[in-house]
Design a protein around this motif. Structure first.
Motif, short mmCIF file in Angstrom:
data_model
loop_
_atom_site.label_atom_id
_atom_site.label_comp_id
_atom_site.label_asym_id
_atom_site.label_seq_id
_atom_site.Cartn_x
_atom_site.Cartn_y
_atom_site.Cartn_z
N ASN A 1 -10.12 21.20 -86.57
CA ASN A 1 -10.09 22.01 -87.79
C ASN A 1 -10.20 23.50 -87.51
O ASN A 1 -10.86 24.24 -88.25
CB ASN A 1 -11.20 21.58 -88.76
N VAL A 2 -9.56 23.95 -86.48
CA VAL A 2 -9.52 25.38 -86.17
C VAL A 2 -8.39 26.00 -86.98
O VAL A 2 -7.27 25.52 -86.95
CB VAL A 2 -9.31 25.61 -84.66
N PRO A 3 -8.69 27.06 -87.74
CA PRO A 3 -7.64 27.66 -88.57
C PRO A 3 -6.59 28.40 -87.74
O PRO A 3 -6.83 28.79 -86.61
CB PRO A 3 -8.41 28.64 -89.46
N GLN A 4 -5.43 28.58 -88.35
CA GLN A 4 -4.37 29.36 -87.71
C GLN A 4 -4.91 30.75 -87.39
O GLN A 4 -5.73 31.30 -88.12
CB GLN A 4 -3.15 29.46 -88.63
N ASN A 5 -4.45 31.31 -86.29
CA ASN A 5 -4.79 32.65 -85.81
C ASN A 5 -6.20 32.75 -85.24
O ASN A 5 -6.60 33.82 -84.80
CB ASN A 5 -4.59 33.71 -86.89
N ASP A 6 -6.97 31.68 -85.25
CA ASP A 6 -8.29 31.68 -84.62
C ASP A 6 -8.07 31.30 -83.15
O ASP A 6 -8.32 30.18 -82.73
CB ASP A 6 -9.21 30.69 -85.32
N ARG A 7 -7.56 32.24 -82.41
CA ARG A 7 -7.10 31.98 -81.04
C ARG A 7 -7.68 33.03 -80.10
O ARG A 7 -7.27 34.20 -80.14
CB ARG A 7 -5.57 32.00 -81.01
N PHE A 8 -8.64 32.60 -79.26
CA PHE A 8 -9.27 33.45 -78.28
C PHE A 8 -9.38 32.64 -76.99
O PHE A 8 -10.23 31.76 -76.88
CB PHE A 8 -10.65 33.92 -78.77
N ILE A 9 -8.46 32.91 -76.05
CA ILE A 9 -8.33 32.09 -74.85
C ILE A 9 -8.27 33.00 -73.63
O ILE A 9 -7.47 33.92 -73.57
CB ILE A 9 -7.07 31.21 -74.93
N LEU A 10 -9.13 32.70 -72.66
CA LEU A 10 -9.16 33.45 -71.40
C LEU A 10 -8.77 32.52 -70.26
O LEU A 10 -9.23 31.38 -70.21
CB LEU A 10 -10.56 34.00 -71.17
N VAL A 11 -7.97 33.02 -69.34
CA VAL A 11 -7.54 32.23 -68.18
C VAL A 11 -8.11 32.87 -66.92
O VAL A 11 -7.99 34.08 -66.71
CB VAL A 11 -6.01 32.16 -68.10
N HIS A 12 -8.73 32.03 -66.10
CA HIS A 12 -9.31 32.48 -64.84
C HIS A 12 -8.63 31.70 -63.71
O HIS A 12 -8.73 30.47 -63.67
CB HIS A 12 -10.81 32.21 -64.80
N GLN A 13 -7.97 32.42 -62.81
CA GLN A 13 -7.32 31.78 -61.68
C GLN A 13 -8.16 32.03 -60.43
O GLN A 13 -8.68 33.12 -60.23
CB GLN A 13 -5.92 32.35 -61.49
N HIS A 14 -8.27 31.00 -59.60
CA HIS A 14 -9.15 31.05 -58.44
C HIS A 14 -8.40 30.69 -57.16
O HIS A 14 -7.56 29.80 -57.15
CB HIS A 14 -10.31 30.06 -58.61
#
Length: 126
Positions: A33-46
């Motif tokens: 039930n996450v609304p549209q535009n509620d998008r906070f994503i971080l990518v960590h490459q190792h």
């Protein structure tokens, strides 16, 4: 507002990483039930020496394609919603970018709504 952190081995293409981000976001909107535009994503490459995991913990065979997904979210979801999110994420990521379900590890960090500020120094959920 889920805050998603994705950790994986360095060297994947921009398309591969985008497919992971998009699949997780889609799973969140469909089962969490996450609304549209509620998008906070971080990518960590190792690099290899920075990415340590057990390849057989709980008798699940993992490879160097392992993706570790950690989601900080409100503590408002049911167990059924969480299970649906885990299943849908593994399903979507197996389709695109082609991850094995065994290589999708998910951890939720649940917190009270008062622990979020979306900006301006205000706790918008309080």
């Amino acid at each position: 507002m889920p805050l998603v952190r994705i950790s994986l081995r360095r060297g994947k293409s921009a398309q591969h990483i985008a497919a992971i981000r998009n699949g997780i976001y889609r799973a969140m909107t469909e089962s969490f039930n996450v609304p549209q535009n509620d998008r906070f994503i971080l990518v960590h490459q190792h690099d290899a020496e920075e990415f340590d995991y057990d390849p057989n913990y709980l008798d699940i065979s993992r490879t160097d394609n392992l993706v570790i997904i950690q989601v900080a979210c409100n503590n408002t979801r049911t167990v059924a919603q969480k299970q649906a999110f885990y299943q849908r994420t593994a399903e979507l990521l197996s389709k695109d970018p082609g991850l094995r379900p065994e290589d999708v590890l998910i951890n939720l960090l649940e917190t009270g709504k008062e622990n979020w500020s979306f900006g301006n120094g205000v706790a918008q959920y309080v």
